[in-house]
Design an enzyme around this catalytic site. Structure first.
Site, PDB file in Angstrom:
ATOM      1  N   ARG A 150      -0.673  -8.847  13.638  1.00  0.00           N
ATOM      2  CA  ARG A 150      -1.178  -7.894  12.635  1.00  0.00           C
ATOM      3  C   ARG A 150      -2.019  -8.605  11.582  1.00  0.00           C
ATOM      4  O   ARG A 150      -3.044  -8.078  11.137  1.00  0.00           O
ATOM      5  CB  ARG A 150      -0.002  -7.154  11.985  1.00  0.00           C
TER       6      ARG A 150
ATOM      7  N   LYS B 224       0.839  -1.207   0.000  1.00  0.00           N
ATOM      8  CA  LYS B 224       0.000   0.000   0.000  1.00  0.00           C
ATOM      9  C   LYS B 224       0.878   1.263   0.000  1.00  0.00           C
ATOM     10  O   LYS B 224       0.662   2.174  -0.790  1.00  0.00           O
ATOM     11  CB  LYS B 224      -0.940   0.019   1.234  1.00  0.00           C
TER      12      LYS B 224
ATOM     13  N   ARG C  88      -9.621   0.586   8.925  1.00  0.00           N
ATOM     14  CA  ARG C  88      -9.226  -0.785   9.247  1.00  0.00           C
ATOM     15  C   ARG C  88     -10.319  -1.525  10.003  1.00  0.00           C
ATOM     16  O   ARG C  88     -10.153  -2.709  10.313  1.00  0.00           O
ATOM     17  CB  ARG C  88      -7.987  -0.751  10.133  1.00  0.00           C
TER      18      ARG C  88
ATOM     19  N   ARG D 265      11.651  -5.248   5.264  1.00  0.00           N
ATOM     20  CA  ARG D 265      11.350  -3.838   4.924  1.00  0.00           C
ATOM     21  C   ARG D 265      12.238  -2.863   5.692  1.00  0.00           C
ATOM     22  O   ARG D 265      12.503  -3.018   6.862  1.00  0.00           O
ATOM     23  CB  ARG D 265       9.883  -3.572   5.268  1.00  0.00           C
TER      24      ARG D 265
ATOM     25  N   ARG E 271      11.229  -0.900  11.321  1.00  0.00           N
ATOM     26  CA  ARG E 271      10.115  -0.746  12.261  1.00  0.00           C
ATOM     27  C   ARG E 271      10.157  -1.802  13.350  1.00  0.00           C
ATOM     28  O   ARG E 271      10.401  -2.970  13.056  1.00  0.00           O
ATOM     29  CB  ARG E 271       8.781  -0.838  11.493  1.00  0.00           C
TER      30      ARG E 271
HETATM   31  P1  ADP Z   1       2.251  -1.849   3.234  1.00  0.00           P
HETATM   32  O1  ADP Z   1       2.274  -0.334   3.169  1.00  0.00           O
HETATM   33  O2  ADP Z   1       1.040  -2.438   2.562  1.00  0.00           O
HETATM   34  O3  ADP Z   1       2.438  -2.388   4.640  1.00  0.00           O
HETATM   35  P2  ADP Z   1       4.804  -1.630   1.826  1.00  0.00           P
HETATM   36  O4  ADP Z   1       4.458  -0.794   0.641  1.00  0.00           O
HETATM   37  O5  ADP Z   1       5.593  -0.982   2.916  1.00  0.00           O
HETATM   38  O6  ADP Z   1       3.496  -2.381   2.406  1.00  0.00           O
HETATM   39  O7  ADP Z   1       5.606  -2.906   1.272  1.00  0.00           O
HETATM   40  C1  ADP Z   1       6.153  -3.864   2.186  1.00  0.00           C
HETATM   41  C2  ADP Z   1       7.546  -4.301   1.690  1.00  0.00           C
HETATM   42  O8  ADP Z   1       7.424  -5.027   0.471  1.00  0.00           O
HETATM   43  C3  ADP Z   1       8.493  -3.131   1.402  1.00  0.00           C
HETATM   44  O9  ADP Z   1       9.801  -3.497   1.819  1.00  0.00           O
HETATM   45  C4  ADP Z   1       8.413  -2.957  -0.123  1.00  0.00           C
HETATM   46  O10 ADP Z   1       9.644  -2.463  -0.649  1.00  0.00           O
HETATM   47  C5  ADP Z   1       8.118  -4.379  -0.599  1.00  0.00           C
HETATM   48  N1  ADP Z   1       7.195  -4.414  -1.744  1.00  0.00           N
HETATM   49  C6  ADP Z   1       6.127  -3.619  -1.979  1.00  0.00           C
HETATM   50  N2  ADP Z   1       5.495  -3.983  -3.121  1.00  0.00           N
HETATM   51  C7  ADP Z   1       6.191  -5.053  -3.607  1.00  0.00           C
HETATM   52  C8  ADP Z   1       6.041  -5.902  -4.757  1.00  0.00           C
HETATM   53  N3  ADP Z   1       5.037  -5.710  -5.625  1.00  0.00           N
HETATM   54  N4  ADP Z   1       6.942  -6.881  -4.930  1.00  0.00           N
HETATM   55  C9  ADP Z   1       7.962  -7.088  -4.046  1.00  0.00           C
HETATM   56  N5  ADP Z   1       8.159  -6.322  -2.955  1.00  0.00           N
HETATM   57  C10 ADP Z   1       7.289  -5.327  -2.730  1.00  0.00           C
HETATM   58  P1  AMP Z   2       0.785   0.413   9.267  1.00  0.00           P
HETATM   59  O1  AMP Z   2       1.904   1.404   9.127  1.00  0.00           O
HETATM   60  O2  AMP Z   2      -0.385   0.727   8.422  1.00  0.00           O
HETATM   61  O3  AMP Z   2       1.280  -1.013   9.095  1.00  0.00           O
HETATM   62  O4  AMP Z   2       0.269   0.540  10.788  1.00  0.00           O
HETATM   63  C1  AMP Z   2       1.134   0.271  11.868  1.00  0.00           C
HETATM   64  C2  AMP Z   2       0.324   0.109  13.140  1.00  0.00           C
HETATM   65  O5  AMP Z   2      -0.344   1.349  13.455  1.00  0.00           O
HETATM   66  C3  AMP Z   2      -0.790  -0.923  13.109  1.00  0.00           C
HETATM   67  O6  AMP Z   2      -0.338  -2.247  13.364  1.00  0.00           O
HETATM   68  C4  AMP Z   2      -1.715  -0.407  14.220  1.00  0.00           C
HETATM   69  O7  AMP Z   2      -1.208  -0.684  15.508  1.00  0.00           O
HETATM   70  C5  AMP Z   2      -1.632   1.099  14.004  1.00  0.00           C
HETATM   71  N1  AMP Z   2      -2.644   1.589  13.038  1.00  0.00           N
HETATM   72  C6  AMP Z   2      -2.400   2.198  11.835  1.00  0.00           C
HETATM   73  N2  AMP Z   2      -3.530   2.519  11.228  1.00  0.00           N
HETATM   74  C7  AMP Z   2      -4.540   2.101  12.036  1.00  0.00           C
HETATM   75  C8  AMP Z   2      -5.960   2.121  11.947  1.00  0.00           C
HETATM   76  N3  AMP Z   2      -6.579   2.647  10.874  1.00  0.00           N
HETATM   77  N4  AMP Z   2      -6.672   1.597  12.978  1.00  0.00           N
HETATM   78  C9  AMP Z   2      -6.069   1.070  14.060  1.00  0.00           C
HETATM   79  N5  AMP Z   2      -4.738   1.004  14.204  1.00  0.00           N
HETATM   80  C10 AMP Z   2      -3.969   1.513  13.204  1.00  0.00           C
END
Ligand code: ADP
Ligand code: AMP
Length: 214
Positions: A172, A13, A88, A127, A161
């Protein structure tokens, strides 16, 4: 255009939201990023959220709805918003609908990013992000072109993170399936859902999202 990127942690995302921001000048509203900023700044919300986030559980609806409600008061949201990691829960989805209606904003599309669990775990445990500009990387899938130097801003401090470990990831994923996945049906019923294959290459996912938004 206002859209939601809906998907489990690691689905891509944030990666796709940053591409949309650069390409279309939209604003990315990531509640995860906002909460991490609050934790780093040591605000009251940050203090309440930190342990919950580290464990991989969801922060209360009240907190995240409050954050989004405040952020939607900024004038830059008029150029289009990408909601990343929000809503969420069904309560958050209802609240977002009300907030947007009150502001005369439409929700144009909800893009579900599908990805299987093993891939999600591999992605989040590899990541890291640039400490300067927030650009996202991965130890296997997306390394900076020059080792240790951000492609975007040239900074050389990277962040990992605390919740990107297997234990927190299990919590999660459970939270996603229990609390967030019902939103797929919710938005499908409203006629605004499109799905893309989040396991494809990053560029291919971008192309699928563009096709879904047209
Ligand atoms: P989200 O925001 O949904 O938690 P991220 O965009 O941070 O996910 O992506 C999670 C990890 O996967 C990051 O390290 C990113 O570089 C990698 N990633 C994202 N999209 C892809 C993809 N299509 N293929 C391989 N790796 C990806
Ligand atoms: P994310 O960066 O989206 O993976 O979110 C990291 C963490 O933040 C999650 O695991 C939750 O603890 C909290 N969080 C982020 N967005 C929300 C949401 N919309 N509702 C509840 N918790 C959230």
């Amino acid at each position: 255009m206002n859209i939601i990127l809906l998907g489990p942690p690691g689905a891509g995302k944030g990666t796709q939201a940053r591409i949309l921001v650069e390409r279309d000048g939209m604003v990315q509203l990531s509640t995860g990023d906002m909460l991490r900023s609050a934790v780093a700044a040591g605000t009251e919300i940050g203090k309440q959220a930190k342990a919950v986030m580290d464990a991989g559980a969801l922060v209360t609806d009240e907190i995240v709805i409050g954050i989004i409600s405040e952020r939607l008061e900024q004038p830059d949201v008029k150029g289009g918003v990408i909601f990343d990691g929000f809503p969420r829960t069904l309560a958050q989805a209802d609240a977002l609908g009300e907030l947007l209606a009150r502001k005369g904003m439409a929700l144009d599309s909800v893009v579900e990013m599908r990805c299987d669990d093993d891939e999600l775990v591999t992605r989040v445990t590899g990541r890291f992000t640039c400490g300067g500009c927030g650009e996202g990387y991965h130890t296997t899938f997306k390394q900076p072109a020059a080792e240790g130097v951000c492609d975007k801003c040239g900074a050389s401090d990277f962040k990992y993170r605390p919740d990107d470990n297997e234990d927190a990831m299990r919590t999660r994923l459970l939270a996603y399936y229990k609390e967030t996945s019902p939103l797929i049906g919710y938005y499908h019923a409203k006629g605004s859902l499109a799905a893309v294959d989040g396991t494809a290459e990053i560029d291919e996912v971008t192309a699928q999202i563009a096709a879904a938004l047209n």
